[in-house]
Scaffold this motif. Structure first.
Motif, PDB file in Angstrom:
ATOM      1  N   LYS A  94       0.836  -1.202   0.000  1.00  0.00           N
ATOM      2  CA  LYS A  94       0.000   0.000   0.000  1.00  0.00           C
ATOM      3  C   LYS A  94       0.874   1.256   0.000  1.00  0.00           C
ATOM      4  CE  LYS A  94      -3.969  -2.194   2.218  1.00  0.00           C
ATOM      5  NZ  LYS A  94      -4.814  -2.299   3.425  1.00  0.00           N
ATOM      6  N   GLU A  95       1.964   1.199   0.746  1.00  0.00           N
ATOM      7  CA  GLU A  95       2.901   2.328   0.770  1.00  0.00           C
ATOM      8  C   GLU A  95       3.599   2.470  -0.582  1.00  0.00           C
ATOM      9  OE1 GLU A  95       7.221   2.862   2.714  1.00  0.00           O
ATOM     10  OE2 GLU A  95       5.629   2.607   4.197  1.00  0.00           O
ATOM     11  N   LEU A  96       3.985   1.330  -1.165  1.00  0.00           N
ATOM     12  CA  LEU A  96       4.635   1.347  -2.466  1.00  0.00           C
ATOM     13  C   LEU A  96       3.693   1.885  -3.540  1.00  0.00           C
ATOM     14  CD1 LEU A  96       7.097   0.593  -4.198  1.00  0.00           C
ATOM     15  CD2 LEU A  96       6.173  -1.718  -4.383  1.00  0.00           C
ATOM     16  N   ALA A  97       2.417   1.493  -3.469  1.00  0.00           N
ATOM     17  CA  ALA A  97       1.430   1.955  -4.441  1.00  0.00           C
ATOM     18  C   ALA A  97       1.273   3.470  -4.411  1.00  0.00           C
ATOM     19  CB  ALA A  97       0.089   1.279  -4.180  1.00  0.00           C
ATOM     20  N   LEU A  98       1.391   4.067  -3.240  1.00  0.00           N
ATOM     21  CA  LEU A  98       1.281   5.520  -3.124  1.00  0.00           C
ATOM     22  C   LEU A  98       2.467   6.222  -3.780  1.00  0.00           C
ATOM     23  CD1 LEU A  98      -0.005   5.929   0.562  1.00  0.00           C
ATOM     24  CD2 LEU A  98      -1.283   6.362  -1.544  1.00  0.00           C
ATOM     25  N   SER A  99       3.631   5.579  -3.719  1.00  0.00           N
ATOM     26  CA  SER A  99       4.836   6.210  -4.269  1.00  0.00           C
ATOM     27  C   SER A  99       4.951   6.029  -5.778  1.00  0.00           C
ATOM     28  CB  SER A  99       6.084   5.642  -3.588  1.00  0.00           C
ATOM     29  OG  SER A  99       6.263   4.281  -3.916  1.00  0.00           O
ATOM     30  N   VAL A 100       4.186   5.079  -6.357  1.00  0.00           N
ATOM     31  CA  VAL A 100       4.269   4.862  -7.803  1.00  0.00           C
ATOM     32  C   VAL A 100       2.917   5.023  -8.478  1.00  0.00           C
ATOM     33  CG1 VAL A 100       6.228   3.306  -7.642  1.00  0.00           C
ATOM     34  CG2 VAL A 100       3.941   2.364  -7.550  1.00  0.00           C
ATOM     35  N   ARG A 101       2.042   5.815  -7.905  1.00  0.00           N
ATOM     36  CA  ARG A 101       0.710   5.996  -8.484  1.00  0.00           C
ATOM     37  C   ARG A 101       0.783   6.801  -9.781  1.00  0.00           C
ATOM     38  NH1 ARG A 101      -1.595   9.880  -3.665  1.00  0.00           N
ATOM     39  NH2 ARG A 101       0.021  11.472  -3.780  1.00  0.00           N
ATOM     40  N   ASP A 102      -0.367   6.913 -10.431  1.00  0.00           N
ATOM     41  CA  ASP A 102      -0.489   7.644 -11.691  1.00  0.00           C
ATOM     42  C   ASP A 102       0.331   7.033 -12.818  1.00  0.00           C
ATOM     43  OD1 ASP A 102      -2.204   9.428 -10.507  1.00  0.00           O
ATOM     44  OD2 ASP A 102      -0.625  10.837  -9.965  1.00  0.00           O
ATOM     45  N   GLY A 103       0.297   5.699 -12.909  1.00  0.00           N
ATOM     46  CA  GLY A 103       0.905   5.048 -14.051  1.00  0.00           C
ATOM     47  C   GLY A 103       2.398   4.839 -13.977  1.00  0.00           C
ATOM     48  N   GLU A 104       3.007   5.030 -12.814  1.00  0.00           N
ATOM     49  CA  GLU A 104       4.442   4.825 -12.671  1.00  0.00           C
ATOM     50  C   GLU A 104       4.729   3.386 -12.245  1.00  0.00           C
ATOM     51  OE1 GLU A 104       5.856   7.790 -10.028  1.00  0.00           O
ATOM     52  OE2 GLU A 104       5.416   9.447 -11.379  1.00  0.00           O
ATOM     53  N   HIS A 105       6.000   3.069 -11.993  1.00  0.00           N
ATOM     54  CA  HIS A 105       6.348   1.707 -11.610  1.00  0.00           C
ATOM     55  C   HIS A 105       7.610   1.691 -10.753  1.00  0.00           C
ATOM     56  CE1 HIS A 105       8.447   2.482 -15.475  1.00  0.00           C
ATOM     57  NE2 HIS A 105       9.449   1.881 -14.866  1.00  0.00           N
ATOM     58  N   PHE A 106       7.837   0.535 -10.127  1.00  0.00           N
ATOM     59  CA  PHE A 106       9.042   0.319  -9.330  1.00  0.00           C
ATOM     60  C   PHE A 106       9.639  -1.015  -9.738  1.00  0.00           C
ATOM     61  CE2 PHE A 106      10.968  -1.758  -5.593  1.00  0.00           C
ATOM     62  CZ  PHE A 106      11.979  -0.851  -5.310  1.00  0.00           C
ATOM     63  N   ILE A 107      10.935  -1.038 -10.044  1.00  0.00           N
ATOM     64  CA  ILE A 107      11.607  -2.266 -10.483  1.00  0.00           C
ATOM     65  C   ILE A 107      12.712  -2.626  -9.501  1.00  0.00           C
ATOM     66  CG2 ILE A 107      12.814  -3.410 -12.375  1.00  0.00           C
ATOM     67  CD1 ILE A 107      11.732  -1.248 -14.243  1.00  0.00           C
ATOM     68  N   TYR A 108      12.754  -3.899  -9.159  1.00  0.00           N
ATOM     69  CA  TYR A 108      13.803  -4.400  -8.263  1.00  0.00           C
ATOM     70  C   TYR A 108      14.584  -5.497  -8.992  1.00  0.00           C
ATOM     71  CZ  TYR A 108      15.854  -7.357  -4.633  1.00  0.00           C
ATOM     72  OH  TYR A 108      16.720  -8.123  -3.887  1.00  0.00           O
ATOM     73  N   PHE A 109      15.897  -5.370  -8.991  1.00  0.00           N
ATOM     74  CA  PHE A 109      16.762  -6.356  -9.636  1.00  0.00           C
ATOM     75  C   PHE A 109      17.551  -7.120  -8.575  1.00  0.00           C
ATOM     76  CE2 PHE A 109      16.050  -5.129 -13.949  1.00  0.00           C
ATOM     77  CZ  PHE A 109      15.841  -3.764 -13.929  1.00  0.00           C
ATOM     78  N   PRO A 110      17.266  -8.419  -8.393  1.00  0.00           N
ATOM     79  CA  PRO A 110      18.018  -9.225  -7.427  1.00  0.00           C
ATOM     80  C   PRO A 110      19.516  -9.219  -7.690  1.00  0.00           C
ATOM     81  CG  PRO A 110      16.055 -10.398  -8.137  1.00  0.00           C
ATOM     82  CD  PRO A 110      16.186  -9.195  -9.025  1.00  0.00           C
ATOM     83  N   GLU A 111      19.905  -9.178  -8.980  1.00  0.00           N
ATOM     84  CA  GLU A 111      21.324  -9.171  -9.343  1.00  0.00           C
ATOM     85  C   GLU A 111      21.894  -7.757  -9.421  1.00  0.00           C
ATOM     86  OE1 GLU A 111      21.858 -11.395 -12.901  1.00  0.00           O
ATOM     87  OE2 GLU A 111      20.815 -13.167 -12.148  1.00  0.00           O
ATOM     88  N   GLU A 112      21.057  -6.758  -9.116  1.00  0.00           N
ATOM     89  CA  GLU A 112      21.474  -5.352  -9.090  1.00  0.00           C
ATOM     90  C   GLU A 112      22.006  -4.871 -10.441  1.00  0.00           C
ATOM     91  OE1 GLU A 112      24.126  -4.794  -5.851  1.00  0.00           O
ATOM     92  OE2 GLU A 112      22.670  -5.405  -4.325  1.00  0.00           O
TER      93      GLU A 112
END
Length: 282
Positions: A94-112
């Motif tokens: 829910k916190e993450l959704a607030l930070s990437v709202r309005d069509g944005e996204h968040f990507i996490y790379f395990p291998e960096e």
């Protein structure tokens, strides 16, 4: 490049001199001149510090959501829609959704590394749904093989999931892939499709069983995600009865005796077939 910098600096100094030597400067002009002067006085070290601060914030964000994204990867790899839904309801998402709202996204790379396998969280302006992508990335865009996963609850509380597993290019589903749609334990769709920018196309065979046990076989064609329909006139010309119910003329084809002879699908309304949210602008 160095010559251009010198010209720019000279013109800035000239502008400042003109502003401060004339008696007609407004407060707004003075503020603008002051801001310009501060920018010209900024050292490479200042800029480096600013970039370092941005990198630090991004790293802090990655570390903050690392356990969440690792758990999401595990849920998607095991096709555990129930677990993924639980994670979506967590305070972290829910916190993450607030930070990437309005069509944005968040990507996490395990291998960096940006050009590697990663997990992405995506939101869309037209809905409040949370969607995930797990697979190959190139320069921050989905490229290669990947899984698009959406899970929610229906009005009666049943678990709904939609999954596309296949090829991606230019940050969208392109190539070949398999779509699975299920309501609880009931599978609605489980089929391989050809995909262009999220829309299904091509000719597909179908085998259906009527209520009386009659097996009906046929085929249907998709173009830009839409069924290619047969006009009612063609049904009449081929001695098929036109159904009384609302139809697209790609439904079951009945002869004069009411016996189904072939089939092209049964839908009472126009439906776009594709991977959710990749065809909204079509």
């Amino acid at each position: 490049m160095e010559r251009r910098v010198r010209i720019t600096m000279a013109s800035v100094l000239l502008t400042l001199a003109v502003i401060f030597t004339t008696g007609c400067t407004t407060e707004k002009q003075k503020e603008a001149a002051k801001e310009t002067q501060q920018q010209t006085e900024q050292t490479p070290e200042d800029k480096k510090t600013k970039v370092s601060e941005d990198d630090a914030k991004e790293m802090q964000k990655e570390n903050r959501y690392r356990p969440l994204m690792e758990a999401v990867i595990e849920a998607i790899e095991s096709d555990d829609a129930g677990k993924l839904y639980e994670l979506q309801e967590s305070a972290d998402v829910k916190e993450l959704a607030l930070s990437v709202r309005d069509g944005e996204h968040f990507i996490y790379f395990p291998e960096e590394e940006d050009n590697s396998k990663g997990i992405g969280f995506y939101t869309f302006k037209e809905c409040s749904c949370k969607q995930w992508y797990y697979g190959d990335y190139k320069d921050g865009e989905r490229e290669g093989k990947g899984i698009w996963y959406y899970v929610s609850r229906t009005e009666d509380g049943s678990l709904y999931k939609e999954v596309y597993n296949g090829s991606w290019s230019e940050d969208a589903p392109n190539g070949k892939g398999r779509q699975l749609i299920a309501f609880g334990d009931s599978v609605d769709t489980d089929k391989k499709f050809k995909v262009k920018n999220g829309l299904f196309y091509g000719t597909y065979k179908i085998k259906e069983k009527l209520d009386d046990g009659t097996i009906v076989r046929g085929k249907y064609k998709l173009k830009k995600g839409k069924y290619v329909t047969i006009p009612d006139e063609a049904l009449v010309e081929n001695k098929f009865a036109v159904p009384d119910e609302p139809h697209l003329a790609i439904a079951f084809l009945y002869d004069e005796n009411g016996i189904a002879r072939s089939c092209r699908m049964v839908y009472a309304e126009d439906i776009t077939k594709g991977v959710k949210h990749f065809y909204q602008s079509e």
